[in-house]
Design a protein around this motif. Structure first.
Motif, PDB file in Angstrom:
ATOM      1  N   ASP A  49       0.817  -1.165   0.038  1.00  0.00           N
ATOM      2  CA  ASP A  49      -0.034  -0.016   0.077  1.00  0.00           C
ATOM      3  C   ASP A  49       0.869   1.260   0.009  1.00  0.00           C
ATOM      4  OD1 ASP A  49      -2.297  -1.518   0.033  1.00  0.00           O
ATOM      5  OD2 ASP A  49      -2.479  -1.596   2.175  1.00  0.00           O
ATOM      6  N   ASN A  50       1.872   1.180   0.984  1.00  0.00           N
ATOM      7  CA  ASN A  50       2.913   2.369   0.886  1.00  0.00           C
ATOM      8  C   ASN A  50       3.274   2.480  -0.638  1.00  0.00           C
ATOM      9  OD1 ASN A  50       2.132   2.731   3.620  1.00  0.00           O
ATOM     10  ND2 ASN A  50       3.842   1.737   4.230  1.00  0.00           N
ATOM     11  N   LEU A  51       3.803   1.528  -1.042  1.00  0.00           N
ATOM     12  CA  LEU A  51       4.421   1.400  -2.532  1.00  0.00           C
ATOM     13  C   LEU A  51       3.592   2.215  -3.373  1.00  0.00           C
ATOM     14  CD1 LEU A  51       6.983   0.877  -4.030  1.00  0.00           C
ATOM     15  CD2 LEU A  51       6.042  -1.332  -4.446  1.00  0.00           C
ATOM     16  N   LEU A  52       2.072   1.642  -3.309  1.00  0.00           N
ATOM     17  CA  LEU A  52       1.371   2.166  -4.447  1.00  0.00           C
ATOM     18  C   LEU A  52       0.822   3.797  -4.300  1.00  0.00           C
ATOM     19  CD1 LEU A  52      -1.430  -0.853  -4.681  1.00  0.00           C
ATOM     20  CD2 LEU A  52       0.325  -0.042  -6.334  1.00  0.00           C
ATOM     21  N   LEU A  53       1.025   4.049  -2.902  1.00  0.00           N
ATOM     22  CA  LEU A  53       0.623   5.280  -2.318  1.00  0.00           C
ATOM     23  C   LEU A  53       1.706   6.197  -3.001  1.00  0.00           C
ATOM     24  CD1 LEU A  53      -1.178   7.421  -0.829  1.00  0.00           C
ATOM     25  CD2 LEU A  53       0.110   6.825   1.175  1.00  0.00           C
ATOM     26  N   CYS A  54       3.200   5.796  -2.872  1.00  0.00           N
ATOM     27  CA  CYS A  54       4.180   6.518  -3.356  1.00  0.00           C
ATOM     28  C   CYS A  54       4.139   6.726  -4.856  1.00  0.00           C
ATOM     29  CB  CYS A  54       5.437   5.934  -2.842  1.00  0.00           C
ATOM     30  SG  CYS A  54       7.011   7.014  -2.980  1.00  0.00           S
ATOM     31  N   GLN A  55       3.855   5.426  -5.374  1.00  0.00           N
ATOM     32  CA  GLN A  55       3.827   5.746  -6.878  1.00  0.00           C
ATOM     33  C   GLN A  55       2.739   6.752  -7.482  1.00  0.00           C
ATOM     34  OE1 GLN A  55       3.306   1.599  -7.942  1.00  0.00           O
ATOM     35  NE2 GLN A  55       5.390   0.954  -7.752  1.00  0.00           N
ATOM     36  N   ASN A  56       1.653   6.628  -6.747  1.00  0.00           N
ATOM     37  CA  ASN A  56       0.349   7.551  -6.978  1.00  0.00           C
ATOM     38  C   ASN A  56       1.209   9.044  -6.802  1.00  0.00           C
ATOM     39  OD1 ASN A  56      -1.074   5.492  -7.667  1.00  0.00           O
ATOM     40  ND2 ASN A  56      -2.137   5.558  -5.675  1.00  0.00           N
ATOM     41  N   LYS A  57       1.516   9.284  -5.766  1.00  0.00           N
ATOM     42  CA  LYS A  57       1.984  10.483  -5.309  1.00  0.00           C
ATOM     43  C   LYS A  57       3.275  11.073  -6.387  1.00  0.00           C
ATOM     44  CE  LYS A  57       1.524  10.562  -0.333  1.00  0.00           C
ATOM     45  NZ  LYS A  57       2.076  10.374   1.028  1.00  0.00           N
ATOM     46  N   ILE A  58       4.043   9.894  -6.891  1.00  0.00           N
ATOM     47  CA  ILE A  58       5.121  10.487  -7.856  1.00  0.00           C
ATOM     48  C   ILE A  58       4.143  10.842  -9.030  1.00  0.00           C
ATOM     49  CG2 ILE A  58       6.864   9.563  -9.227  1.00  0.00           C
ATOM     50  CD1 ILE A  58       7.896   7.953  -7.099  1.00  0.00           C
ATOM     51  N   VAL A  59       3.081  10.042  -9.304  1.00  0.00           N
ATOM     52  CA  VAL A  59       2.606  10.298 -10.979  1.00  0.00           C
ATOM     53  C   VAL A  59       1.739  11.767 -10.670  1.00  0.00           C
ATOM     54  CG1 VAL A  59       0.460   9.580 -12.206  1.00  0.00           C
ATOM     55  CG2 VAL A  59       2.161   7.880 -11.556  1.00  0.00           C
ATOM     56  N   GLN A  60       0.972  12.010  -9.482  1.00  0.00           N
ATOM     57  CA  GLN A  60       0.422  13.208  -9.373  1.00  0.00           C
ATOM     58  C   GLN A  60       1.342  14.607  -9.364  1.00  0.00           C
ATOM     59  OE1 GLN A  60      -1.774  12.791  -5.647  1.00  0.00           O
ATOM     60  NE2 GLN A  60      -3.206  11.311  -6.389  1.00  0.00           N
ATOM     61  N   THR A  61       2.515  14.162  -8.616  1.00  0.00           N
ATOM     62  CA  THR A  61       3.655  15.148  -8.562  1.00  0.00           C
ATOM     63  C   THR A  61       4.336  15.491  -9.937  1.00  0.00           C
ATOM     64  OG1 THR A  61       4.101  14.645  -6.573  1.00  0.00           O
ATOM     65  CG2 THR A  61       5.712  16.023  -7.662  1.00  0.00           C
TER      66      THR A  61
ATOM     67  N   LYS B 179       2.544  14.778 -12.999  1.00  0.00           N
ATOM     68  CA  LYS B 179       1.585  15.672 -13.498  1.00  0.00           C
ATOM     69  C   LYS B 179       1.520  17.188 -13.252  1.00  0.00           C
ATOM     70  CE  LYS B 179      -1.581  11.986 -14.188  1.00  0.00           C
ATOM     71  NZ  LYS B 179      -2.900  11.210 -14.106  1.00  0.00           N
ATOM     72  N   LYS B 180       1.456  17.490 -11.972  1.00  0.00           N
ATOM     73  CA  LYS B 180       1.698  18.703 -11.694  1.00  0.00           C
ATOM     74  C   LYS B 180       2.986  19.384 -12.214  1.00  0.00           C
ATOM     75  CE  LYS B 180      -0.924  18.445  -7.101  1.00  0.00           C
ATOM     76  NZ  LYS B 180      -0.765  18.655  -5.846  1.00  0.00           N
ATOM     77  N   LEU B 181       3.946  18.825 -12.211  1.00  0.00           N
ATOM     78  CA  LEU B 181       5.231  19.404 -12.598  1.00  0.00           C
ATOM     79  C   LEU B 181       4.982  19.621 -14.101  1.00  0.00           C
ATOM     80  CD1 LEU B 181       8.144  20.070 -11.899  1.00  0.00           C
ATOM     81  CD2 LEU B 181       8.694  17.561 -12.318  1.00  0.00           C
ATOM     82  N   GLN B 182       4.325  18.694 -14.752  1.00  0.00           N
ATOM     83  CA  GLN B 182       4.385  18.622 -16.318  1.00  0.00           C
ATOM     84  C   GLN B 182       3.612  19.891 -16.640  1.00  0.00           C
ATOM     85  OE1 GLN B 182       6.080  16.785 -18.307  1.00  0.00           O
ATOM     86  NE2 GLN B 182       5.580  17.934 -19.959  1.00  0.00           N
ATOM     87  N   VAL B 183       2.381  20.138 -15.888  1.00  0.00           N
ATOM     88  CA  VAL B 183       1.586  21.206 -15.993  1.00  0.00           C
ATOM     89  C   VAL B 183       2.364  22.592 -15.801  1.00  0.00           C
ATOM     90  CG1 VAL B 183      -0.531  22.430 -15.288  1.00  0.00           C
ATOM     91  CG2 VAL B 183      -0.658  20.235 -15.483  1.00  0.00           C
ATOM     92  N   ILE B 184       3.169  22.752 -14.504  1.00  0.00           N
ATOM     93  CA  ILE B 184       4.049  23.663 -14.481  1.00  0.00           C
ATOM     94  C   ILE B 184       4.895  23.949 -15.441  1.00  0.00           C
ATOM     95  CG2 ILE B 184       5.431  25.017 -12.708  1.00  0.00           C
ATOM     96  CD1 ILE B 184       2.713  24.802 -11.769  1.00  0.00           C
ATOM     97  N   LYS B 185       5.623  23.093 -15.807  1.00  0.00           N
ATOM     98  CA  LYS B 185       6.380  23.210 -17.128  1.00  0.00           C
ATOM     99  C   LYS B 185       5.795  23.503 -18.325  1.00  0.00           C
ATOM    100  CE  LYS B 185      10.015  19.746 -15.498  1.00  0.00           C
ATOM    101  NZ  LYS B 185      10.874  18.558 -15.891  1.00  0.00           N
ATOM    102  N   SER B 186       4.960  23.185 -18.485  1.00  0.00           N
ATOM    103  CA  SER B 186       4.251  23.720 -19.852  1.00  0.00           C
ATOM    104  C   SER B 186       3.836  25.206 -19.712  1.00  0.00           C
ATOM    105  CB  SER B 186       2.877  22.707 -20.238  1.00  0.00           C
ATOM    106  OG  SER B 186       2.019  23.011 -19.061  1.00  0.00           O
TER     107      SER B 186
END
Length: 1100
Positions: A313-325, A327-334
């Motif tokens: 669960d912690n691994l999936l949660l961390c992976q989800n956080k990485i994906v979300q971050t 995405k946010k980073l991609q939006v910010i970069k764009s």
């Protein structure tokens, strides 16, 4: 004497016969072990040939290059010489040459002080007599003992003991100490050697206590007193040891009782064997039961671990956080890229518009010039038209005049020539004025440029001054509150956090600022660590995002948005991360993780997550940092390094730090405050200088502008004069032409001029229209340029938060990626643990089958067991021991009886020893009491004898006096009545003249010589303050004493003449040459100048 004090207690070897003589020894037979005590003044030792000083040689000692050899006589020796001749140097060398310390001489604190300036070593050679029946190892040394000392300039010395033939016998200090003990030479006893300083300290002192101390020291009663105190202390320590022995006797008694119990408890042990067999059966099935329980527990743990999905669960949660971050980073970069492209586009438009503004401005200026030229041309034409009309009117008026025409024409021509010359002068003046105006314009422009530059520098200094003043106020406030260093609002914020935590708003209390929670193991690396951590020094740590929101709400009370400390969100843990596999290890350079210590593991973990401090090295020197990071491969796992100055070093680049002092982690606040105060004073002085300079430049600019305005006004007046002169010339020319031209031609010219004026008016109107057009174009271009510039500035302001957000997201993404690796390793470790547990389960099941088979062999029927294996094993061990004891008792009865008898005998023996030792201590206490009484009797006897001799010596001067000893208060009062004042009351020595007081002092010293014993006696400058009469009496007394003690050696040092002494074989006079005065040599302590090396002459 302190070096030989230990022998007084432990070694009671009798001394030589010459050391204990006279009545004093008869009163204290038990004190024969005290060295150097002899109180017989009427009978002397028959052996007086040992311990006498035969000669002494000095080289490079004190300020003398060479002194000696001095061959001393066996009885009386006088050393005579003026100040600086080396008298005191001989006495000092005698003490040092016999092994004395530098402090005993009162001439220096270290032996290196005695080495002549400019030399490396100093040498002292002393020859002692060793003849007679009491000679020391005569078969080894012979009739003389040579003692050689070499002192080096670093304070070390080497001692060599040689025989009379010069053969080296020993170089040990213990051998020299044995020789001095055998010869009864006591270097620190003033009876043997009395220096000027010792005489001033004790004899010439007005303190009665000092005189008493001198008496005690001279008679060695002080040494005896210290020895008794030491024995008393040793008795106390021994008594305590006896008490401890009595305590250990109790343990011996307990051992004896145990063996007695074994002796009394010899019985059968059949029942014990049967009970042992039953316990073995229970033990076998108990092991089976515990193995079954451990297998069952292991199965439950395996099932629990297999059902535990926490790591996944912690691994999936961390992976989800990485994906979300991401995405946010991609939006910010764009958004950032879009804004950056827009910024590039606007920059290009800005350059085009800037060029367009420049072109429009130049076109506007050119059109303005065209307009003003046309306007000036129109005005000139109108002036010409007016002049032409005046000509026509004058021509018409002149028709009526018929005479005087030629004379008027001549005058007009002369006036015209004058006007042309005036016009030429005015034009030259205008040219000069234009040149001046140009130069002054340039000077004013340069002045304004310099003033603007000074104002920019002044603003920079002002900003630095305000920044350092704010920093100083923070440091002053941080004296009482360390948190003030991190901002004025940080203490209030921490109070608010504490209140919110107390109110239950936080799940876990936030930690921070990070800089306040860490300390450095090496304070000199504060700048490096601060440059490494950067803004994280002021950051806070939160356990979860809910706590972050509460902390953000608290920060909004004290900080505006966009200027708040950073908040790091990471789950708190009490254990440090395991970074063993990825930390930078170097044998010479530590990492940032190695040199910081934190109050909580949360701080270290946050810095590992956010900054990666485990992979950053600290290398103090720049050259070593470049060599380690950029010359070859960097150290393993090291991605960057920092120097002690804060420079950042990467494998392919190097950044220099802008900081010289640590702002937050520096330990010495006062030093930083003093540096800031110095910088503030410098900035204040710079601001004052800038202000004065700006004012001076402004005044110069104003002066130049006034001068420029005056020059412009002068030019305008000159131009007006030029125009006026031109008009006059035109008028004169027109007037002269009126006589030639007729009115009709003038009217035609006027008509043509009018047409020309109309044309020029039209041209002026067209130029004005064109000028307005260019002005609008320039204003429009400038407006567009300003609009684009504002858009660029606005875009830059909008990009700053995006950059910060991007940096924050990149940091979070890196943290999550590191956490992901950690979680993956944890998940893999968890799976490996489950597999290991399963493997362990299979092994334990196999072991269980073996345990069941063994238990069945021991007991086919399964035993019901409720006890643990430990208790059963303990009981089995106890029964085995008991059975063994019983078997031993049953099989070897005689051995048990013998052990019991031996224990009984040992216990009784130790008891008797302790009892006897206690009796001995009690007896020693009684003996010490008796010795104390004898010590008091001896002290009283010596004081009485000293009084007797003192009065006898005073009688020789026709004086009377008294010597009062107060042993309770340890004082010695001496009163003397000079001749002619016998009827006066008691008078102490302070009422005597200098010579009388010195004579009384010598009498006191001679009294001590009568009651003590030493192979030689040295007296330094005893007659300095005496008149010739008292000196004559003292010399007679000394010589009389020397005749009575003709086996003793006497050495008298005096600066006065000895011509009046009687020439006998017992007296030997050593006359030292006067020193040669040299201004470049330093002086001795009591000598005026250092003499050159010289030869002595002896007089016998």
């Amino acid at each position: 004497m302190s070096k030989r004090k230990g022998k007084v207690i432990s070694d009671a070897t009798p001394l030589k016969s010459r050391r204990v003589t006279g009545a004093g020894a008869d009163n204290a037979p038990d004190d024969s072990n005290h060295q150097g005590l002899s109180f017989n003044s009427f009978t002397h030792s028959p052996t007086g040939d040992i311990g006498l000083i035969e000669s002494i040689i000095l080289k490079n000692f004190m300020c003398h290059h060479s002194l000696g050899p001095f061959q001393f006589g066996s009885n009386v020796n006088f050393i005579v010489g003026n100040n600086g001749s080396g008298k005191s140097a001989i006495l000092t060398a005698l003490i040092v040459g016999l092994g004395g310390k530098a402090t005993v001489t009162n001439r220096g604190m270290s032996l290196k002080d005695f080495v002549k300036t400019g030399e490396n070593t100093a040498d002292i050679t002393v020859q002692l007599r060793n003849s007679g029946p009491d000679a020391y190892k005569k078969d080894v040394y012979g009739d003389s003992i040579l003692i050689e000392h070499r002192i080096s300039s670093d304070g070390c010395r080497a001692c060599r003991l040689k025989s009379k033939s010069g053969k080296l016998i020993s170089n040990k200090k213990e051998e020299l100490t044995a020789i001095l003990d055998h010869f009864n030479i006591q270097l620190d006893n003033p009876v043997s050697i009395l220096s000027q300083e010792m005489s001033k300290q004790f004899l010439h002192s007005k303190n009665e206590s000092d005189k008493y101390k001198f008496f005690m020291k001279a008679t060695l009663l002080e040494q005896m007193k210290r020895d008794y105190i030491y024995i008393k202390h040793t008795e106390t320590v021994t008594r305590q040891q006896v008490e401890r022995q009595e305590e250990s006797l109790k343990d011996l008694k307990q051992e004896f009782l145990q063996k007695k119990e074994r002796y009394e408890n010899l019985s059968s042990f059949g029942e014990l064997r049967e009970a042992l067999e039953n316990l073995k059966k229970k033990m076998a099935w108990c092991l089976v039961r515990e193995k079954e329980q451990s297998i069952q527990q292991l199965k439950e743990e395996i099932e629990k671990e297999e059902n535990n999905c926490k790591h996944k669960d912690n691994l999936l949660l961390c992976q989800n956080k990485i994906v979300q971050t991401e995405k946010k980073l991609q939006v910010i970069k764009s958004r950032t890229d879009g804004q950056r492209e827009e910024q590039v586009s606007l920059s290009e438009d800005n350059l085009k518009l800037k060029e367009q503004v420049k072109i429009s401005s130049e076109a506007h200026k050119e059109q303005e010039l065209v307009y003003f030229r046309a306007l000036n041309k129109l005005r000139q034409s109108e002036q010409d038209q007016n002049l032409l009309r005046e000509k026509i009117n004058k021509a018409r008026a002149s028709e009526s005049q018929n005479n005087g025409g030629e004379t008027e024409h001549t005058k007009q021509q002369k006036t015209l020539c004058d006007l042309k010359r005036q016009l030429e002068d005015l034009q030259n003046n205008c040219t000069q004025l234009n040149e001046d105006i140009k130069n002054k314009h340039q000077a004013v422009f340069k002045g304004k440029e310099e003033r603007d530059k000074l104002r920019v520098e002044e603003r920079c200094v002002q900003v630095a001054y305000e920044s350092k003043l704010k920093r100083k106020n923070q440091l002053l406030a941080s004296r009482s509150n360390k948190l003030k260093r991190f901002g004025d609002h940080v203490p209030d914020l921490m109070n608010s956090v504490a209140e919110a935590y107390a109110a239950g708003r936080f799940k876990k209390r936030p930690v921070g600022p990070i800089g306040a929670c860490i300390s450095l193991k090496d304070p000199t690396l504060a700048v490096a660590v601060e440059c490494c951590l950067r803004s994280f020094v002021k950051a806070f740590c939160c356990d979860n995002y809910k706590d972050e929101a509460v902390l953000q709400e608290l920060m909004s009370r004290y900080y505006p948005k966009g200027n708040r400390p950073q908040i790091i969100v990471s789950p708190f843990t009490d254990k440090l991360y395991n970074v063993h596999g990825r930390r930078a290890n170097h044998p010479e350079f530590p990492s940032v993780l190695d040199i910081i210590a934190a109050t909580s593991p949360v701080i270290i973990n946050c810095l590992i997550d956010m900054r990666g401090i485990e992979s950053i090295l600290i290398i103090k020197e720049k050259d070593k940092a470049r060599k380690a990071m950029q010359h070859g491969r960097p150290p393993k796992n090291c991605r960057e390094a920092f120097t002690a100055e804060g420079d950042q070093v990467f494998p392919n680049r190097y950044y220099t730090s802008e900081f010289s002092l640590a702002k937050y982690l520096g330990g010495d606040i006062e030093t930083e405050i003093s540096l800031l105060e110095s910088d503030l004073e410098n900035h204040q002085a710079q601001l004052s200088r800038f202000q004065l300079h700006v004012n001076s430049v402004t005044e110069d600019i104003m002066s130049m502008e006034n001068s420029l305005n005056n020059t412009i006004m002068t030019l305008k007046r000159t131009q007006a004069s030029v125009n006026k002169v031109k008009a006059s010339i035109t008028e004169q020319e027109t007037a002269s032409e009126e006589q030639i031209d007729d009115i009709t031609s003038l009217e035609e010219v006027a008509k043509e001029n009018q047409q020309k004026i109309e044309t020029e008016k039209q041209a002026v109107q067209e130029a004005k229209t064109e000028l307005d057009k260019h002005r609008k174009m320039a204003e429009e271009a400038d407006s567009n340029y300003s609009s684009v510039r504002d858009q660029i500035d606005q875009l830059s302001e909008e990009m700053e938060p995006l950059k910060d957000e991007q940096l924050k997201l990149e940091t979070e993404c890196a943290k999550y990626e590191r956490n992901l690796k950690i979680l993956e390793s944890k998940l893999k470790g968890h799976e490996d643990d489950v597999e290991a547990m399963k493997s362990d389960l299979s092994e334990k099941e196999e072991e269980l089958q073996e345990y069941v088979a063994k238990a069945t062999e021991i007991s086919p029927e399964r035993q019901h067991v409720s006890s643990s294996t430990k208790s059963i094993d303990t009981e089995i061990t106890r029964l085995k021991k008991k059975i063994k004891v019983c078997e031993g008792c049953h099989g070897e009865h005689e051995q048990v009886v013998r052990e019991y008898a031996e224990a009984l005998s040992l216990y009784r023996e130790k008891t008797n020893q302790v009892r006897d030792l206690r009796k001995f201590i009690d007896r020693l206490d009684n003996i010490m009491s008796d010795r104390q009484n004898r010590y008091k009797t001896m002290r009283r006897s010596l004081s009485v004898r000293c009084k007797l001799y003192f009065n006898n010596f005073l009688i020789k001067m026709n004086c009377c006096g008294s010597m009062i000893f107060d042993h309770n208060n340890e004082t010695l009062s001496i009163s003397v009545k000079p001749p002619g004042r016998e009827k006066d009351g008691a008078s102490d020595m302070r009422s005597l003249s200098g010579g009388e007081r010195s004579f009384s002092t010598v009498c006191f010293m001679l009294s001590l010589w009568e009651i003590t014993e030493s192979p030689f006696r040295c007296l330094d400058e005893f007659d300095v303050y005496m008149d010739m009469h008292n000196r004559r009496i003292c010399l007679d007394l000394l010589l009389e004493l020397s005749e009575r003690q003709h086996r003793r050696q006497f050495i008298f040092i005096t600066p006065l003449t000895t011509r009046n002494l009687q020439k006998t074989n017992l007296i030997k006079i050593h006359q030292l040459q006067d020193p040669e005065r040299e201004g470049s040599h330093p002086r001795d302590e009591d000598e005026t100048q250092r003499p050159r090396p010289r030869q002595r002459r002896q007089q016998t």
